[in-house]
Scaffold this active site. Structure first.
Site, PDB file in Angstrom:
ATOM      1  N   LYS A 183      -1.366  14.978  -9.993  1.00 32.41           N
ATOM      2  CA  LYS A 183      -1.531  15.616  -8.684  1.00 32.41           C
ATOM      3  C   LYS A 183      -0.631  16.850  -8.628  1.00 32.41           C
ATOM      4  O   LYS A 183       0.520  16.779  -9.045  1.00 32.41           O
ATOM      5  CB  LYS A 183      -1.054  14.675  -7.563  1.00 32.41           C
ATOM      6  CG  LYS A 183      -1.805  13.384  -7.445  1.00 32.41           C
ATOM      7  CD  LYS A 183      -1.203  12.604  -6.271  1.00 32.41           C
ATOM      8  CE  LYS A 183      -1.681  11.176  -6.207  1.00 32.41           C
ATOM      9  NZ  LYS A 183      -0.911  10.386  -5.232  1.00 32.41           N
ATOM     10  N   SER A 217      -0.361  10.021   2.451  1.00 35.50           N
ATOM     11  CA  SER A 217       0.158  11.391   2.404  1.00 35.50           C
ATOM     12  C   SER A 217      -0.988  12.398   2.337  1.00 35.50           C
ATOM     13  O   SER A 217      -0.948  13.439   2.989  1.00 35.50           O
ATOM     14  CB  SER A 217       1.050  11.575   1.173  1.00 35.50           C
ATOM     15  OG  SER A 217       2.118  10.660   1.209  1.00 35.50           O
ATOM     16  N   ARG A 242      -1.980  -1.061   0.713  1.00 35.43           N
ATOM     17  CA  ARG A 242      -2.542  -0.894   2.058  1.00 35.43           C
ATOM     18  C   ARG A 242      -3.870  -1.619   2.188  1.00 35.43           C
ATOM     19  O   ARG A 242      -4.138  -2.288   3.149  1.00 35.43           O
ATOM     20  CB  ARG A 242      -2.751   0.596   2.355  1.00 35.43           C
ATOM     21  CG  ARG A 242      -1.472   1.338   2.605  1.00 35.43           C
ATOM     22  CD  ARG A 242      -1.653   2.809   2.436  1.00 35.43           C
ATOM     23  NE  ARG A 242      -1.907   3.131   1.033  1.00 35.43           N
ATOM     24  CZ  ARG A 242      -2.016   4.344   0.550  1.00 35.43           C
ATOM     25  NH1 ARG A 242      -1.947   5.365   1.364  1.00 35.43           N
ATOM     26  NH2 ARG A 242      -2.226   4.543  -0.726  1.00 35.43           N
ATOM     27  N   HIS A 299       5.418   4.658   4.457  1.00 37.68           N
ATOM     28  CA  HIS A 299       6.472   4.510   3.435  1.00 37.68           C
ATOM     29  C   HIS A 299       7.772   4.026   4.095  1.00 37.68           C
ATOM     30  O   HIS A 299       8.449   3.139   3.565  1.00 37.68           O
ATOM     31  CB  HIS A 299       6.786   5.862   2.767  1.00 37.68           C
ATOM     32  CG  HIS A 299       5.684   6.461   1.944  1.00 37.68           C
ATOM     33  ND1 HIS A 299       5.235   7.742   2.127  1.00 37.68           N
ATOM     34  CD2 HIS A 299       4.963   5.958   0.908  1.00 37.68           C
ATOM     35  CE1 HIS A 299       4.296   8.015   1.235  1.00 37.68           C
ATOM     36  NE2 HIS A 299       4.097   6.946   0.489  1.00 37.68           N
TER      37      HIS A 299
END
Ligand code: ADP
Length: 159
Positions: free
Chosen positions: A42, A129, A91, A18
């Protein structure tokens, strides 16, 4: 007109991936707002306060950024902040489908706000993460994935 970009996410926690993206974006836009939200799908590991403080401390030295929490529709948050751009990271191909859907929905909700995608430097492309949290929970070394303040925060939270 000032170019203001919002980089939204859970940032649970903010990672070196990030941060790489934020550094690149800070050179392209007048202001980059890191918008931290509680993703309804989440349940967060870090509290919103710790994610805000963790990101703020991790980004000291980059002047044209702001770290803010938000709890509304992303396009409404962007409008309230006079931002014209939503920034997201890609990504791998696996990110594409979800990001494509999200950007389509946001464009539908507000056609004036543009989503832009950026990729991180190669060495950060595998960091997420959730993997950082998993490695931490299994006692692995996370020091190359997150800044020191985040490593400390994660270890304190996990203990
Ligand atoms: P969200 O829960 O909204 O996906 P994240 O905090 O996981 O929030 O990620 C925010 C954005 O940053 C997403 O667009 C994600 O694809 C991107 N991102 C996450 N990790 C990286 C990384 N290592 N490099 C580049 N972009 C990343």
């Amino acid at each position: 007109m000032k170019k203001i970009a919002i980089y939204p996410g859970s940032f649970d926690p903010i990672t070196n991936g990030h941060i790489d993206l934020i550094k690149r974006a800070s050179k392209l836009f007048d202001t980059v707002i890191i918008g931290i939200t509680q993703n309804s799908k989440k349940s967060a590991f870090l509290t919103i306060d710790n994610r805000l403080k963790g990101a703020t401390d991790a980004l000291i030295g980059i002047d044209n950024i702001k770290v803010m929490g938000f709890d509304t529709l992303l396009v409404d948050f962007a409008t309230a902040q006079n931002a014209q751009i939503i920034l997201r990271g890609l990504r791998a191909v696996s990110d594409f489908e979800y990001e494509f859907q999200l950007s389509g929905m946001n464009k539908h909700l507000n056609p004036d706000i543009e989503t832009l995608f950026m990729t991180p430097a190669e060495q950060y492309a595998n960091i997420s993460s959730s993997l950082v949290r998993e490695i931490l929970s299994l006692g692995g070394d996370i020091s190359s994935f997150v800044p020191t303040n985040i490593e400390i925060l994660l270890k304190e939270t996990f203990a």
